[in-house]
Scaffold this motif. Structure first.
Motif, PDB file in Angstrom:
ATOM      1  N   MET A 168       1.544 -60.258  17.392  1.00 42.83           N
ATOM      2  CA  MET A 168       1.465 -61.565  16.743  1.00 42.83           C
ATOM      3  C   MET A 168       2.089 -61.495  15.361  1.00 42.83           C
ATOM      4  SD  MET A 168      -2.309 -63.010  17.781  1.00 42.83           S
ATOM      5  CE  MET A 168      -2.887 -62.945  16.133  1.00 42.83           C
ATOM      6  N   TYR A 169       1.732 -60.444  14.614  1.00 40.72           N
ATOM      7  CA  TYR A 169       2.308 -60.260  13.284  1.00 40.72           C
ATOM      8  C   TYR A 169       3.813 -60.010  13.391  1.00 40.72           C
ATOM      9  CZ  TYR A 169      -2.041 -60.170  10.593  1.00 40.72           C
ATOM     10  OH  TYR A 169      -3.198 -60.519   9.954  1.00 40.72           O
ATOM     11  N   THR A 170       4.224 -59.315  14.453  1.00 48.36           N
ATOM     12  CA  THR A 170       5.656 -59.045  14.635  1.00 48.36           C
ATOM     13  C   THR A 170       6.422 -60.354  14.804  1.00 48.36           C
ATOM     14  OG1 THR A 170       5.071 -56.994  15.731  1.00 48.36           O
ATOM     15  CG2 THR A 170       7.313 -57.774  16.044  1.00 48.36           C
ATOM     16  N   ILE A 171       5.870 -61.232  15.653  1.00 50.65           N
ATOM     17  CA  ILE A 171       6.553 -62.515  15.880  1.00 50.65           C
ATOM     18  C   ILE A 171       6.543 -63.341  14.594  1.00 50.65           C
ATOM     19  CG2 ILE A 171       6.482 -64.643  17.227  1.00 50.65           C
ATOM     20  CD1 ILE A 171       5.377 -62.968  19.564  1.00 50.65           C
ATOM     21  N   MET A 172       5.424 -63.251  13.842  1.00 54.98           N
ATOM     22  CA  MET A 172       5.350 -63.923  12.551  1.00 54.98           C
ATOM     23  C   MET A 172       6.439 -63.391  11.611  1.00 54.98           C
ATOM     24  SD  MET A 172       3.755 -66.069  10.596  1.00 54.98           S
ATOM     25  CE  MET A 172       2.049 -66.465  10.850  1.00 54.98           C
ATOM     26  N   ALA A 173       6.607 -62.060  11.606  1.00 51.48           N
ATOM     27  CA  ALA A 173       7.617 -61.441  10.738  1.00 51.48           C
ATOM     28  C   ALA A 173       9.027 -61.875  11.152  1.00 51.48           C
ATOM     29  CB  ALA A 173       7.490 -59.919  10.800  1.00 51.48           C
ATOM     30  N   VAL A 174       9.256 -61.946  12.468  1.00 43.30           N
ATOM     31  CA  VAL A 174      10.557 -62.397  12.974  1.00 43.30           C
ATOM     32  C   VAL A 174      10.831 -63.825  12.494  1.00 43.30           C
ATOM     33  CG1 VAL A 174      11.740 -63.139  15.079  1.00 43.30           C
ATOM     34  CG2 VAL A 174      10.594 -60.932  15.010  1.00 43.30           C
ATOM     35  N   PHE A 175       9.781 -64.631  12.553  1.00 47.22           N
ATOM     36  CA  PHE A 175       9.906 -66.037  12.169  1.00 47.22           C
ATOM     37  C   PHE A 175      10.245 -66.164  10.680  1.00 47.22           C
ATOM     38  CE2 PHE A 175       7.874 -70.024  10.757  1.00 47.22           C
ATOM     39  CZ  PHE A 175       8.585 -70.915  11.542  1.00 47.22           C
ATOM     40  N   ILE A 176       9.493 -65.415   9.847  1.00 45.69           N
ATOM     41  CA  ILE A 176       9.722 -65.486   8.403  1.00 45.69           C
ATOM     42  C   ILE A 176      11.135 -64.982   8.071  1.00 45.69           C
ATOM     43  CG2 ILE A 176       8.996 -64.555   6.166  1.00 45.69           C
ATOM     44  CD1 ILE A 176       6.119 -64.503   7.297  1.00 45.69           C
ATOM     45  N   ALA A 177      11.499 -63.825   8.676  1.00 46.24           N
ATOM     46  CA  ALA A 177      12.828 -63.272   8.413  1.00 46.24           C
ATOM     47  C   ALA A 177      13.906 -64.226   8.917  1.00 46.24           C
ATOM     48  CB  ALA A 177      12.963 -61.910   9.082  1.00 46.24           C
ATOM     49  N   GLY A 178      13.636 -64.872  10.064  1.00 51.73           N
ATOM     50  CA  GLY A 178      14.591 -65.838  10.613  1.00 51.73           C
ATOM     51  C   GLY A 178      14.807 -67.001   9.649  1.00 51.73           C
ATOM     52  N   LEU A 179      13.737 -67.490   9.050  1.00 54.87           N
ATOM     53  CA  LEU A 179      13.850 -68.581   8.081  1.00 54.87           C
ATOM     54  C   LEU A 179      14.674 -68.137   6.879  1.00 54.87           C
ATOM     55  CD1 LEU A 179      10.299 -70.201   7.881  1.00 54.87           C
ATOM     56  CD2 LEU A 179      12.320 -71.017   9.101  1.00 54.87           C
ATOM     57  N   MET A 180      14.469 -66.877   6.462  1.00 53.04           N
ATOM     58  CA  MET A 180      15.164 -66.403   5.270  1.00 53.04           C
ATOM     59  C   MET A 180      16.671 -66.300   5.486  1.00 53.04           C
ATOM     60  SD  MET A 180      12.620 -63.769   3.311  1.00 53.04           S
ATOM     61  CE  MET A 180      12.346 -62.575   4.576  1.00 53.04           C
ATOM     62  N   VAL A 181      17.073 -65.902   6.701  1.00 57.47           N
ATOM     63  CA  VAL A 181      18.512 -65.808   6.939  1.00 57.47           C
ATOM     64  C   VAL A 181      19.078 -67.083   7.577  1.00 57.47           C
ATOM     65  CG1 VAL A 181      18.559 -63.290   7.091  1.00 57.47           C
ATOM     66  CG2 VAL A 181      18.173 -64.637   9.160  1.00 57.47           C
ATOM     67  N   GLY A 182      18.190 -68.050   7.815  1.00 58.45           N
ATOM     68  CA  GLY A 182      18.657 -69.345   8.292  1.00 58.45           C
ATOM     69  C   GLY A 182      19.107 -69.366   9.745  1.00 58.45           C
ATOM     70  N   ARG A 183      18.420 -68.609  10.618  1.00 55.30           N
ATOM     71  CA  ARG A 183      18.768 -68.635  12.036  1.00 55.30           C
ATOM     72  C   ARG A 183      17.532 -68.918  12.865  1.00 55.30           C
ATOM     73  NH1 ARG A 183      22.844 -66.301  14.783  1.00 55.30           N
ATOM     74  NH2 ARG A 183      21.273 -65.760  16.322  1.00 55.30           N
ATOM     75  N   THR A 184      17.728 -69.372  14.088  1.00 55.20           N
ATOM     76  CA  THR A 184      16.581 -69.532  14.978  1.00 55.20           C
ATOM     77  C   THR A 184      16.011 -68.144  15.246  1.00 55.20           C
ATOM     78  OG1 THR A 184      17.907 -71.184  16.063  1.00 55.20           O
ATOM     79  CG2 THR A 184      15.793 -70.637  17.083  1.00 55.20           C
ATOM     80  N   PRO A 185      14.735 -67.953  14.991  1.00 59.04           N
ATOM     81  CA  PRO A 185      14.171 -66.615  15.204  1.00 59.04           C
ATOM     82  C   PRO A 185      14.145 -66.259  16.688  1.00 59.04           C
ATOM     83  CG  PRO A 185      12.603 -68.087  14.105  1.00 59.04           C
ATOM     84  CD  PRO A 185      13.751 -68.918  14.517  1.00 59.04           C
ATOM     85  N   GLU A 186      14.481 -65.003  16.984  1.00 59.04           N
ATOM     86  CA  GLU A 186      14.435 -64.512  18.362  1.00 59.04           C
ATOM     87  C   GLU A 186      13.698 -63.189  18.398  1.00 59.04           C
ATOM     88  OE1 GLU A 186      18.495 -63.921  19.303  1.00 59.04           O
ATOM     89  OE2 GLU A 186      18.988 -66.020  18.936  1.00 59.04           O
ATOM     90  N   PHE A 187      12.930 -62.971  19.450  1.00 58.43           N
ATOM     91  CA  PHE A 187      12.283 -61.667  19.627  1.00 58.43           C
ATOM     92  C   PHE A 187      12.551 -61.223  21.057  1.00 58.43           C
ATOM     93  CE2 PHE A 187       8.268 -59.106  20.368  1.00 58.43           C
ATOM     94  CZ  PHE A 187       8.716 -58.003  19.649  1.00 58.43           C
ATOM     95  N   LEU A 188      13.185 -60.078  21.217  1.00 58.56           N
ATOM     96  CA  LEU A 188      13.556 -59.522  22.514  1.00 58.56           C
ATOM     97  C   LEU A 188      14.315 -60.545  23.352  1.00 58.56           C
ATOM     98  CD1 LEU A 188      10.236 -57.655  23.416  1.00 58.56           C
ATOM     99  CD2 LEU A 188      12.288 -56.677  22.379  1.00 58.56           C
ATOM    100  N   GLY A 189      15.208 -61.261  22.685  1.00 54.26           N
ATOM    101  CA  GLY A 189      16.069 -62.190  23.409  1.00 54.26           C
ATOM    102  C   GLY A 189      15.440 -63.528  23.751  1.00 54.26           C
ATOM    103  N   LYS A 190      14.209 -63.773  23.277  1.00 53.89           N
ATOM    104  CA  LYS A 190      13.585 -65.076  23.547  1.00 53.89           C
ATOM    105  C   LYS A 190      13.465 -65.839  22.230  1.00 53.89           C
ATOM    106  CE  LYS A 190      12.194 -64.117  27.886  1.00 53.89           C
ATOM    107  NZ  LYS A 190      11.883 -64.875  29.066  1.00 53.89           N
ATOM    108  N   LYS A 191      13.809 -67.120  22.274  1.00 54.42           N
ATOM    109  CA  LYS A 191      13.691 -67.947  21.065  1.00 54.42           C
ATOM    110  C   LYS A 191      12.217 -68.191  20.728  1.00 54.42           C
ATOM    111  CE  LYS A 191      17.842 -70.572  20.309  1.00 54.42           C
ATOM    112  NZ  LYS A 191      18.790 -70.485  21.437  1.00 54.42           N
TER     113      LYS A 191
END
Lengths: 557, 184
Positions: free
Chosen positions: A383-406
């Motif tokens: 859960m924290y990993t997906i949260m981290a992906v989301f936050i990092a995704g926002l920072m670089v301005g891309r749709t966050p993806e984890f293991l190929g899933k949006k």
């Protein structure tokens, strides 16, 4: 010697986690495997006797099966302890448990928490110890494992989410039962009793009468640790010489409770066909654990300044509430492990820990993702990993993806609620308890430590840990009902939310990896993940830690 | 719903009845003494305690164990759960230290091993540290009229090491060494 014995245990955890991870990957494989030949016949009998279909489920069906089977377990368990006085298997004539305490006990064991507001020696009959406590100690980690595997299947995009009953039964027949029998016998060989004889009456060397409580302890002891359960046969849990008689049993119990939580992130890596991803999760949790363990060890080794002031040598560390056979090293290690993997078994009384030594268990349960209990802990770090992906995704301005899933709004909402619920059900009830006479009357150690006692009780309940600052007078209607509800919320809400996330990810198409994809299996992401865990944890819990253990530390230093 | 009920009952029989009964059966056959709680008997065959459970010793001629708020009542287990800042704990420790110094006049305050004046985790700790045993030798030697050397030897022969030479702490089993004292 201390460093050596601690390091050897940690290396053993690592060495055992790898084969266990491979084994678990096969256990929960959706394909037919060689294991089916060995365990298949027994499992088919169980399916047949219960009338269960083994076909695949969608996430709603999976969640429904989980909830209904758990509800039945709750009702049966409640009835047995409520009427244990008139049921057979009660040689020591234990009375029926009162309704509110029975609710708390059934909720506690159903949620894998094992918070105990009764004392085992006088509160439960042998029948209750077996058909409620030992039974739930098997089925709750099996439920946690099933949930975890279903979540893994969703996140890693397997062909379907699986069948809850199959996952539940396989956890028992292929993992928990065989290991429990083996470990149980080793424990008996070290002196842990396994008998149905009642309390032994003896006359001591000095001529006094002593009654020695015993019972089928080894059977409970092995599954207590393997299943990250933590409820003791006796009131003082694994500090009792019958539950944990030697240094060897101590490390055996540590290895047992660490085995599955340490293996699961690696199993995740194998299921995701990206072993590196599993190791990143393992390292994130491992590094947090090492820091907490060090704080606990050095804090206990330095002893209690308040006793140093009255002239008692503290060169062997703080021994109040500890056992001689374990000393500081094995006590600190056990304390750090039991709260990291949220077992809740204790070999030292946590209430007596030095202020910073006591902060460690509290902080690990607040984060609730430093390995965590069987199944649920790995789900929390994801859960924290997906949260981290989301936050990092926002920072670089891309749709966050984890293991190929949006990762989209629906998943993030569910995850955010699940993450925020944990502090809410700790801090809310703590505030109520501290503001009312019902809550504060239970406090046994006045001052800042009293705040820690209250917060610890709810943190332990919410994290489904079950250890306590046991001085707290917690067998009252207020504590029994409030902690009972917190345990149920802490367990089931996030479980259902996570199955929903898994179901939603499973239906999504895999997006191809491009040069702009955020890599989640390298050391940069490890740092982002750790920062996410610490920032969310620190921001929510720092104020209350400052009022409790930190303030106590400053006053007696 | 019905299949859930059936499944729960099947699992209850396997995990809650068959498993503990199987383990009891096997343990009782291959290691009955340990499975029954490691009970010790005297020469007359009367049960005098368990090897693993501490007993209260107050006679100055015996080795004394650790502080136990439940006075080694093994029908239960427990501690007062005093926090490190608890005033009652500090007062109790002070008075136990004074008592220990009065009983052992050759000992200086700074030499008292901490395990002897702190409450164990279980209230039933069967052990004391080697320091905790050695420091009681002059008192016991005087009381029993045995030489100190023989007592130090006794401690050496009763010393329990770390498991596998590595895990846990070296220690003395108070009950066993006191039984050996009576046999001297």
């Amino acid at each position: 010697m201390d460093f050596l014995q601690i390091s050897v245990v940690l290396v053993l955890v690592l060495v055992l986690a790898i084969p266990m991870a491979n084994y678990l990957t096969t256990v929960y494989s959706l394909e037919t495997t060689k294991q089916d030949r060995i365990f298949g016949p027994i499992e088919r009998i169980i399916y047949k006797l219960s009338g269960i279909q083994t076909s695949e489920m969608n996430w709603k069906k999976y969640a429904k099966a989980l909830l209904f089977s758990n509800l039945i377990m709750f009702i049966i368990s409640y009835l047995i302890i409520r009427f244990q006085g008139v049921l057979p298997g009660n040689p020591s004539n234990i009375a029926n448990m009162d309704p509110i305490l029975a609710f708390n006990t059934a909720a506690s064991f159903l949620t894998n928490t094992n918070l105990q507001h009764y004392s085992g020696e006088s509160g439960l009959s042998y029948l209750s110890q077996m058909t409620v406590i030992i039974f739930l100690m098997f089925t709750t980690p099996a439920t946690g494992l099933a949930l975890c595997i279903a979540f893994f299947r969703g996140v890693t995009g397997q062909k379907n989410i699986g069948n809850f009953y199959v996952d539940l039964v396989r956890s028992l027949t292929r993992v928990l039962l065989p290991l429990s029998i083996l470990i149980g016998l080793i424990l008996v060989s070290q002196g842990v009793p396994q008998t149905f004889s009642s309390t032994a009456a003896v006359t001591t060397v000095e001529g006094a009468a002593q009654n020695i409580a015993r019972g089928p302890v080894a059977a409970l002891e092995s599954i207590k640790h393997l299943g990250t359960n933590g409820g003791g046969f006796f009131g003082v849990n694994s500090a009792h010489p019958f539950e944990n008689p030697t240094g060897f049993t101590n490390i055996l119990e540590i290895l047992c409770m660490f085995l599955i939580p340490a293996a699961l992130p690696l199993t995740f890596g194998r299921m995701a066909k990206n072993k590196k991803q599993g190791w990143i999760l393992f390292c994130a949790m491992g590094s947090l654990f090492i820091v907490f363990l060090s704080v606990a060890y050095f804090s206990e080794l330095n002893g209690n300044p308040a006793l140093e002031k009255i002239g008692l040598s503290q060169e062997n560390g703080s021994m109040e509430g500890k056992e001689v056979r374990f000393g500081i090293a094995q006590s600190a290690l056990f304390t750090a492990v039991t709260t990291a993997v949220t077992t809740g078994t204790v070999n030292t009384m946590h209430d007596t820990l030095t202020p910073l030594g006591g902060l460690v268990p509290l902080a690990q349960m607040m984060l609730n993702c430093v390995f965590g209990g069987d199944g649920v802990g790995t789900v929390n770090i994801l859960m924290y990993t997906i949260m981290a992906v989301f936050i990092a995704g926002l920072m670089v301005g891309r749709t966050p993806e984890f293991l190929g899933k949006k990762i989209e709004a629906r998943e993030m909402k569910l995850i955010a609620i699940a993450i925020l619920l944990h502090p809410l059900i700790i801090l809310g009830p703590s505030a109520i308890a501290l503001a009312t006479e019902m809550g504060t009357s239970g406090i046994s150690n006045s001052g800042f430590h009293g705040i820690s006692q209250v917060v610890y009780e709810f943190t332990s309940s919410a994290a489904n840990n079950g250890s306590g600052f046991e001085g707290l007078g917690d067998n009252t209607p207020f504590w029994n009902i409030s902690t009972g509800l917190v345990m149920l919320f802490g367990r089931y809400f996030s479980m259902i939310a996570m199955i929903a996330v898994a179901g939603s990810l499973l239906t999504k198409k895999r997006v191809p990896e491009t040069i702009g994809t955020l890599k989640t299996d390298n050391s940069t992401f490890l740092v982002i993940l750790l920062a996410t865990v610490l920032i969310i944890g620190a921001l929510t819990f720092f104020p209350v830690l400052a009022l409790g253990p930190v303030a106590e530390w400053l006053t007696i230093r | 719903m019905l299949k859930n009920i059936r499944l729960v009952f099947v699992l209850l029989v396997i995990c809650g009845l068959a498993y503990p009964l199987l383990l009891t059966g096997v343990s009782q056959v291959i290691m009955p003494a340990k499975a029954e709680g490691s009970l010790l008997e005297n020469k007359a065959g009367e049960k005098i305690g368990s090897r693993l459970i501490g007993q209260s010793f107050s006679d100055p001629g015996y080795f004394h164990g650790r502080v136990s708020s439940i006075n080694y009542d093994a029908a239960g287990s427990g501690t007062p759960n005093y926090s490190p800042s608890n005033k009652e704990m500090i007062e109790r420790t002070k008075s136990d230290m004074a008592k220990f110094l009065a009983e052992n006049p050759t000992v200086k305050k700074a030499e008292i091993p901490a395990d002897l004046v702190t409450n164990s985790g279980s209230g039933l700790d069967p052990n004391i540290s080697l320091q905790g045993a050695n420091i009681q030798v002059p008192r016991i030697a005087k009381e029993r009229g045995i030489s100190e050397e023989r007592l130090y030897d006794l401690i050496n022969t009763h010393k329990e090491g770390r498991s596998l030479g590595l895990f846990g702490e070296p220690r003395i089993n108070v009950l066993e060494i006191n039984i050996a004292l009576d046999d001297m």
